[in-house]
Design a protein around this motif. Structure first.
Motif, PDB file in Angstrom:
ATOM      1  N   VAL A 190      -3.844 -13.106  70.491  1.00  0.00           N
ATOM      2  CA  VAL A 190      -2.816 -13.358  71.500  1.00  0.00           C
ATOM      3  C   VAL A 190      -2.234 -12.018  71.927  1.00  0.00           C
ATOM      4  N   VAL A 191      -2.095 -11.813  73.222  1.00  0.00           N
ATOM      5  CA  VAL A 191      -1.612 -10.540  73.753  1.00  0.00           C
ATOM      6  C   VAL A 191      -0.307 -10.762  74.497  1.00  0.00           C
ATOM      7  N   ALA A 247     -12.730 -17.899  53.033  1.00  0.00           N
ATOM      8  CA  ALA A 247     -12.697 -17.002  54.176  1.00  0.00           C
ATOM      9  C   ALA A 247     -11.464 -17.332  55.004  1.00  0.00           C
ATOM     10  N   VAL A 248     -10.680 -16.330  55.327  1.00  0.00           N
ATOM     11  CA  VAL A 248      -9.453 -16.536  56.069  1.00  0.00           C
ATOM     12  C   VAL A 248      -9.655 -16.092  57.512  1.00  0.00           C
ATOM     13  N   HIS A 249      -9.279 -16.935  58.458  1.00  0.00           N
ATOM     14  CA  HIS A 249      -9.450 -16.650  59.876  1.00  0.00           C
ATOM     15  C   HIS A 249      -8.073 -16.530  60.507  1.00  0.00           C
ATOM     16  N   PRO A 250      -7.537 -15.331  60.597  1.00  0.00           N
ATOM     17  CA  PRO A 250      -6.142 -15.170  61.012  1.00  0.00           C
ATOM     18  C   PRO A 250      -5.955 -15.239  62.515  1.00  0.00           C
ATOM     19  N   LEU A 251      -4.707 -15.251  62.915  1.00  0.00           N
ATOM     20  CA  LEU A 251      -4.300 -15.078  64.301  1.00  0.00           C
ATOM     21  C   LEU A 251      -3.826 -13.638  64.448  1.00  0.00           C
ATOM     22  N   VAL A 252      -4.517 -12.858  65.279  1.00  0.00           N
ATOM     23  CA  VAL A 252      -4.138 -11.475  65.539  1.00  0.00           C
ATOM     24  C   VAL A 252      -3.335 -11.435  66.833  1.00  0.00           C
ATOM     25  N   VAL A 253      -2.208 -10.746  66.811  1.00  0.00           N
ATOM     26  CA  VAL A 253      -1.293 -10.722  67.959  1.00  0.00           C
ATOM     27  C   VAL A 253      -0.965  -9.282  68.310  1.00  0.00           C
ATOM     28  N   PHE A 254      -1.072  -8.947  69.599  1.00  0.00           N
ATOM     29  CA  PHE A 254      -0.633  -7.636  70.078  1.00  0.00           C
ATOM     30  C   PHE A 254       0.731  -7.796  70.734  1.00  0.00           C
ATOM     31  N   LEU A 255       1.709  -7.006  70.275  1.00  0.00           N
ATOM     32  CA  LEU A 255       3.060  -7.041  70.815  1.00  0.00           C
ATOM     33  C   LEU A 255       3.342  -5.747  71.573  1.00  0.00           C
ATOM     34  N   ASP A 256       3.705  -5.875  72.841  1.00  0.00           N
ATOM     35  CA  ASP A 256       4.097  -4.678  73.575  1.00  0.00           C
ATOM     36  C   ASP A 256       5.521  -4.285  73.202  1.00  0.00           C
ATOM     37  N   ASN A 257       5.975  -3.148  73.691  1.00  0.00           N
ATOM     38  CA  ASN A 257       7.279  -2.627  73.278  1.00  0.00           C
ATOM     39  C   ASN A 257       8.432  -3.494  73.762  1.00  0.00           C
ATOM     40  N   GLU A 289      -7.424   3.074  73.054  1.00  0.00           N
ATOM     41  CA  GLU A 289      -6.402   2.190  73.606  1.00  0.00           C
ATOM     42  C   GLU A 289      -5.918   1.207  72.532  1.00  0.00           C
ATOM     43  N   PRO A 290      -4.609   1.045  72.387  1.00  0.00           N
ATOM     44  CA  PRO A 290      -4.080   0.182  71.307  1.00  0.00           C
ATOM     45  C   PRO A 290      -4.598  -1.256  71.347  1.00  0.00           C
ATOM     46  N   VAL A 291      -4.735  -1.842  72.552  1.00  0.00           N
ATOM     47  CA  VAL A 291      -5.234  -3.215  72.623  1.00  0.00           C
ATOM     48  C   VAL A 291      -6.680  -3.278  72.151  1.00  0.00           C
ATOM     49  N   ALA A 292      -7.482  -2.269  72.481  1.00  0.00           N
ATOM     50  CA  ALA A 292      -8.863  -2.224  72.014  1.00  0.00           C
ATOM     51  C   ALA A 292      -8.918  -2.084  70.496  1.00  0.00           C
ATOM     52  N   LEU A 293      -8.004  -1.307  69.936  1.00  0.00           N
ATOM     53  CA  LEU A 293      -7.936  -1.189  68.475  1.00  0.00           C
ATOM     54  C   LEU A 293      -7.588  -2.535  67.846  1.00  0.00           C
ATOM     55  N   ALA A 294      -6.640  -3.243  68.463  1.00  0.00           N
ATOM     56  CA  ALA A 294      -6.253  -4.553  67.950  1.00  0.00           C
ATOM     57  C   ALA A 294      -7.421  -5.529  68.015  1.00  0.00           C
ATOM     58  N   LEU A 295      -8.186  -5.477  69.097  1.00  0.00           N
ATOM     59  CA  LEU A 295      -9.342  -6.362  69.224  1.00  0.00           C
ATOM     60  C   LEU A 295     -10.413  -6.006  68.199  1.00  0.00           C
ATOM     61  N   TRP A 296     -10.596  -4.714  67.945  1.00  0.00           N
ATOM     62  CA  TRP A 296     -11.546  -4.299  66.906  1.00  0.00           C
ATOM     63  C   TRP A 296     -11.135  -4.876  65.557  1.00  0.00           C
ATOM     64  N   LEU A 297      -9.839  -4.834  65.253  1.00  0.00           N
ATOM     65  CA  LEU A 297      -9.358  -5.418  63.994  1.00  0.00           C
ATOM     66  C   LEU A 297      -9.603  -6.926  63.981  1.00  0.00           C
TER      67      LEU A 297
END
Length: 300
Positions: free
Chosen positions: A282-283, A152-162, A264-272
């Motif tokens: 990380v945001v 099982a892989v537990h990644p780091l998900v990162v949201f990057l603003d423009n 909202e893009p951040v909510a989509l990222a959190l869902w992923l």
């Protein structure tokens, strides 16, 4: 001989250079380190020592502060030879592949090491050199075992603003994220460009998702290590191979039976992040963080 074939047999340092991104890292190398080793799966290799040659290249992060000619601020060449010696003394091995994996893992435990090429060759088994070469990066390290025994892989998900996507130090920021030693999944928001407004929620959702994907490709164009992926299968495959992923959301979001309620893009990222059982999200940027997350959130 074609260039691809020549490169396949070239020294790992040349292979590292050929696969470097737009902002290549510093490299240190060990060439033609030969030592006598008892190794091999065949009966005639037991009880006998044979010459084995090691070629190792390590890509390292530049030190953030001036070196001041201080050896303690760099990854010393001795750490490479020590990694080889430590693994050779640990136990007798049958396979060069196992030895190469263990050496790579030991080297990547050094804080400065980001990617390592390990080539090992037996010199006494035939008229030529017989060997293996592997490439490993820090992002491949964190494969974990689930209670059922599967990986099982537990990644780091990162949201990057423009602003982060457009920043001059984007590559350095990605280096810092990769240095955490987790598979890296990057997500982005809507681009700073006008887009059609339909006044119809389902079609607007598709337009917004496609706009996010355009932004994902924009990020991928800024740093060649970024690979845009759309499906869960692609994500899992890329994570297990240590690739830096940029998520194109349309496929997963539109196909999901229990998909995200928000656009909202951040909510989509959190869902992923929740879907992938991420260890952390990380945001980057001044954005509103959703409440009630099951994934720990961190502002960059």
């Amino acid at each position: 001989m074609t260039n691809d074939i020549r490169l396949a047999f070239a020294h790992p340092e040349e292979r590292a250079e050929a696969s470097a991104g737009a902002a290549p890292r510093d490299r240190i190398s060990l060439r033609d380190h030969v030592t006598e080793v008892e190794i091999g799966a065949f009966q005639q290799e037991r009880g006998l020592r044979q010459r084995v040659r090691f070629n190792v290249v390590v890509e390292v992060r530049p030190h953030p502060a001036p070196l001041q000619d201080d050896v303690d601020r760099i990854l010393s060449y001795d750490r490479i030879t020590e990694a080889i010696a430590a693994e050779l003394s640990a136990e007798r091995l049958n396979l060069l592949e196992t030895l190469a994996e263990r050496i790579a893992e030991r080297i990547l435990a050094e804080p400065q090491a980001m990617r390592v090429f390990v080539r090992i060759e037996k010199l006494d088994r035939g008229p030529g050199a017989l060997g293996v070469e592997i490439v490993r990066s820090r992002a491949e390290a964190p494969l974990r075992r689930s209670p059922e025994g599967g990986e099982a892989v537990h990644p780091l998900v990162v949201f990057l603003d423009n602003a982060t996507i457009a920043s001059a130090d984007l590559s350095a920021r990605l280096d810092a994220l990769e240095a955490r030693g987790l598979p890296l999944v990057l997500t982005v928001g809507l681009p700073d460009l006008p887009r059609p407004e339909t006044g119809h929620r389902p079609t607007q959702r598709r337009i917004d998702l496609l706009a996010i994907e355009q932004n994902a490709w924009r990020l991928a164009a800024r740093d060649p290590r970024c690979v845009v992926v759309a499906t869960r299968t692609e994500i899992d495959w890329a994570m297990r191979r240590g690739q830096t992923i940029v998520w194109a959301p349309s496929k997963l979001v539109l196909d999901a039976v229990d998909g995200p309620n928000s656009r909202e893009p951040v909510a989509l990222a959190l869902w992923l992040a929740e879907l992938l059982a991420a260890g952390r999200m990380v945001v980057h940027g001044d954005v509103t963080l959703p409440a009630g997350s099951r994934v720990p959130l961190e502002r960059a």
